[in-house]
Design a protein around this motif. Structure first.
Motif, PDB file in Angstrom:
ATOM      1  N   GLU A   1      28.796  29.696  34.457  1.00 59.30           N
ATOM      2  CA  GLU A   1      29.174  30.368  35.701  1.00 59.30           C
ATOM      3  C   GLU A   1      27.954  31.143  36.202  1.00 59.30           C
ATOM      4  O   GLU A   1      27.394  31.975  35.493  1.00 59.30           O
ATOM      5  CB  GLU A   1      30.348  31.307  35.477  1.00 59.30           C
ATOM      6  CG  GLU A   1      30.801  32.036  36.735  1.00 59.30           C
ATOM      7  CD  GLU A   1      32.014  32.911  36.497  1.00 59.30           C
ATOM      8  OE1 GLU A   1      31.923  34.114  36.813  1.00 59.30           O
ATOM      9  OE2 GLU A   1      33.026  32.414  35.973  1.00 59.30           O
TER      10      GLU A   1
ATOM     11  N   VAL B   1      26.092  33.563  39.196  1.00 62.96           N
ATOM     12  CA  VAL B   1      26.210  34.447  40.338  1.00 62.96           C
ATOM     13  C   VAL B   1      25.040  34.110  41.259  1.00 62.96           C
ATOM     14  O   VAL B   1      23.893  34.009  40.820  1.00 62.96           O
ATOM     15  CB  VAL B   1      26.217  35.938  39.921  1.00 62.96           C
ATOM     16  CG1 VAL B   1      24.956  36.317  39.169  1.00 62.96           C
ATOM     17  CG2 VAL B   1      26.410  36.824  41.137  1.00 62.96           C
TER      18      VAL B   1
ATOM     19  N   VAL C   1      32.982  25.866  50.378  1.00 59.24           N
ATOM     20  CA  VAL C   1      32.949  27.284  50.025  1.00 59.24           C
ATOM     21  C   VAL C   1      34.321  27.874  50.303  1.00 59.24           C
ATOM     22  O   VAL C   1      34.852  27.744  51.413  1.00 59.24           O
ATOM     23  CB  VAL C   1      31.879  28.054  50.825  1.00 59.24           C
ATOM     24  CG1 VAL C   1      31.901  29.532  50.449  1.00 59.24           C
ATOM     25  CG2 VAL C   1      30.495  27.459  50.585  1.00 59.24           C
TER      26      VAL C   1
ATOM     27  N   ARG D   1      35.514  37.076  46.125  1.00 61.94           N
ATOM     28  CA  ARG D   1      34.191  36.689  45.629  1.00 61.94           C
ATOM     29  C   ARG D   1      34.032  35.215  45.966  1.00 61.94           C
ATOM     30  O   ARG D   1      34.613  34.356  45.311  1.00 61.94           O
ATOM     31  CB  ARG D   1      34.086  36.919  44.118  1.00 61.94           C
ATOM     32  CG  ARG D   1      32.685  36.692  43.576  1.00 61.94           C
ATOM     33  CD  ARG D   1      32.572  37.035  42.111  1.00 61.94           C
ATOM     34  NE  ARG D   1      33.431  36.209  41.285  1.00 61.94           N
ATOM     35  CZ  ARG D   1      33.143  35.877  40.017  1.00 61.94           C
ATOM     36  NH1 ARG D   1      32.044  36.319  39.460  1.00 61.94           N
ATOM     37  NH2 ARG D   1      33.966  35.141  39.309  1.00 61.94           N
TER      38      ARG D   1
ATOM     39  N   ARG E   1      33.462  31.380  46.344  1.00 59.47           N
ATOM     40  CA  ARG E   1      33.182  30.363  45.337  1.00 59.47           C
ATOM     41  C   ARG E   1      32.626  29.107  45.998  1.00 59.47           C
ATOM     42  O   ARG E   1      33.241  28.566  46.916  1.00 59.47           O
ATOM     43  CB  ARG E   1      34.442  30.001  44.562  1.00 59.47           C
ATOM     44  CG  ARG E   1      34.255  28.869  43.546  1.00 59.47           C
ATOM     45  CD  ARG E   1      35.553  28.583  42.810  1.00 59.47           C
ATOM     46  NE  ARG E   1      35.374  27.561  41.788  1.00 59.47           N
ATOM     47  CZ  ARG E   1      35.773  26.295  41.910  1.00 59.47           C
ATOM     48  NH1 ARG E   1      36.366  25.899  43.022  1.00 59.47           N
ATOM     49  NH2 ARG E   1      35.578  25.415  40.939  1.00 59.47           N
TER      50      ARG E   1
ATOM     51  N   GLY F   1      32.536  25.662  45.536  1.00 57.29           N
ATOM     52  CA  GLY F   1      33.278  24.727  44.695  1.00 57.29           C
ATOM     53  C   GLY F   1      32.590  23.394  44.535  1.00 57.29           C
ATOM     54  O   GLY F   1      32.817  22.689  43.545  1.00 57.29           O
TER      55      GLY F   1
ATOM     56  N   ALA G   1      27.768  35.085  45.811  1.00 59.87           N
ATOM     57  CA  ALA G   1      28.834  34.101  45.635  1.00 59.87           C
ATOM     58  C   ALA G   1      28.781  33.681  44.168  1.00 59.87           C
ATOM     59  O   ALA G   1      27.970  34.199  43.387  1.00 59.87           O
ATOM     60  CB  ALA G   1      28.615  32.899  46.559  1.00 59.87           C
ATOM     61  N   TRP G   2      29.651  32.755  43.776  1.00 65.69           N
ATOM     62  CA  TRP G   2      29.579  32.253  42.412  1.00 65.69           C
ATOM     63  C   TRP G   2      29.885  30.772  42.394  1.00 65.69           C
ATOM     64  O   TRP G   2      30.471  30.217  43.331  1.00 65.69           O
ATOM     65  CB  TRP G   2      30.514  33.019  41.472  1.00 65.69           C
ATOM     66  CG  TRP G   2      31.981  32.855  41.738  1.00 65.69           C
ATOM     67  CD1 TRP G   2      32.704  33.402  42.756  1.00 65.69           C
ATOM     68  CD2 TRP G   2      32.921  32.082  40.968  1.00 65.69           C
ATOM     69  NE1 TRP G   2      34.023  33.037  42.676  1.00 65.69           N
ATOM     70  CE2 TRP G   2      34.185  32.229  41.588  1.00 65.69           C
ATOM     71  CE3 TRP G   2      32.813  31.302  39.825  1.00 65.69           C
ATOM     72  CZ2 TRP G   2      35.345  31.618  41.099  1.00 65.69           C
ATOM     73  CZ3 TRP G   2      33.962  30.682  39.329  1.00 65.69           C
ATOM     74  CH2 TRP G   2      35.212  30.861  39.963  1.00 65.69           C
ATOM     75  N   THR G   3      29.442  30.123  41.345  1.00 63.38           N
ATOM     76  CA  THR G   3      29.685  28.693  41.186  1.00 63.38           C
ATOM     77  C   THR G   3      29.652  28.355  39.710  1.00 63.38           C
ATOM     78  O   THR G   3      29.202  29.156  38.883  1.00 63.38           O
ATOM     79  CB  THR G   3      28.628  27.869  41.954  1.00 63.38           C
ATOM     80  OG1 THR G   3      29.066  26.507  42.050  1.00 63.38           O
ATOM     81  CG2 THR G   3      27.267  27.923  41.268  1.00 63.38           C
ATOM     82  N   GLU G   4      30.150  27.169  39.372  1.00 60.88           N
ATOM     83  CA  GLU G   4      30.100  26.680  37.997  1.00 60.88           C
ATOM     84  C   GLU G   4      29.263  25.411  37.953  1.00 60.88           C
ATOM     85  O   GLU G   4      29.303  24.608  38.881  1.00 60.88           O
ATOM     86  CB  GLU G   4      31.495  26.366  37.441  1.00 60.88           C
ATOM     87  CG  GLU G   4      32.481  27.504  37.530  1.00 60.88           C
ATOM     88  CD  GLU G   4      33.454  27.331  38.674  1.00 60.88           C
ATOM     89  OE1 GLU G   4      33.084  26.634  39.658  1.00 60.88           O
ATOM     90  OE2 GLU G   4      34.562  27.869  38.605  1.00 60.88           O
TER      91      GLU G   4
END
Length: 263
Positions: A102, A104, A190, A195, A197, A199, A232-235
């Protein structure tokens, strides 16, 4: 609904496992709920299970009872930092299938270095909510087919947003796209939650290494920054070196990792 209890182990106060609803179980100790188990299909069709339990005994008995009533394979996701929970699932016969980092992701173009990034010649970025739905679904399908033919779509980050069966574009308004005159070359999804994400960011195989993914990120992150979001965040799957390199090149940093386990 099956309410017949499953009793595991012999003790003065035996923990009883009862199915209380479809894909929901309770662990009872003298009529006190000491644990709960759930099962749910993800959008990709796989069945994921989760357990909230106060004691190892309740967890273990739920983890033994639930698979007896569910079709295999079963999956679960845990925070890799939660060593105790990971050990509980492994004790129940689950093995590690994949690791997902994950990240940031900063949105400020002065931090990402994307301030002056433009799409390549002949390509335009269509903002979220303005894409032609027919062309959007076509490029989404094409990209999925390309990934499935190589590493397999299940190597991509888990899709957690509910969607109608067979519909892979959950909400067209969440997608910005990279467009040629008569078709789309790539997309970014998005979800602007508390927060945001990221995707998915993906480009057709024949159009990669042209800077399209960076241009999509520049557009999406810039829009988030103007809306007041600092990050933002992503995996990213641990084996996807290209995606990790792309995000790290714009200042993203790994914050934690999740393990997907399977039985």
């Amino acid at each position: 609904m099956n309410t017949k209890p499953f009793v595991s182990g012999l003790s003065e106060n035996a923990v009883m496992i009862t199915r209380v609803a479809d894909r929901q179980w309770h662990a009872l100790d003298d009529d006190l709920v000491v644990g709960r188990g759930y099962a749910q299909h993800r959008p990709d069709g796989r069945l994921f299970v989760s357990i909230d339990a106060w004691h190892d005994a309740a967890f273990d008995r739920l983890a033994a009872a639930m698979p007896a009533e569910l079709p295999a394979p079963l999956y679960t996701v845990v925070d890799e930092a939660d060593v105790e929970l990971t050990a509980r699932w492994r004790r129940a016969g689950f093995t590690i299938r994949r690791r997902e980092w994950e990240y940031v992701v900063p949105t400020d173009p002065r931090v990402t270095g994307l301030e002056d990034v433009l799409p390549p010649s002949g390509v335009t970025i269509v903002p979220a909510g303005q894409a032609d739905e027919r062309l959007l679904r076509a490029v989404d399908r094409a990209i999925r087919d390309e990934v499935e033919a190589t590493v397999g779509w299940q190597s991509m980050p888990a899709e957690v947003v509910p969607r109608p069966e067979g519909d892979t574009v959950v909400d067209p308004s969440k997608y910005a796209v990279a467009a040629a005159p008569d078709h789309y070359l790539g997309l970014i999804r998005v979800v602007p939650m508390y927060r945001p994400r990221i995707g998915l960011v993906a480009v057709r195989a024949g159009e990669q290494r042209r800077g399209i993914a960076r241009a999509l990120l520049a557009h999406a992150l810039g829009a988030l920054h103007r809306s007041g979001f600092a990050t933002a965040w992503t995996e990213v799957h641990e084996s996807n070196r290209a995606a990790s390199g792309l995000f790290e090149s714009i200042g993203a940093r790994p914050l934690s990792s999740n393990l997907e386990l399977v039985r």
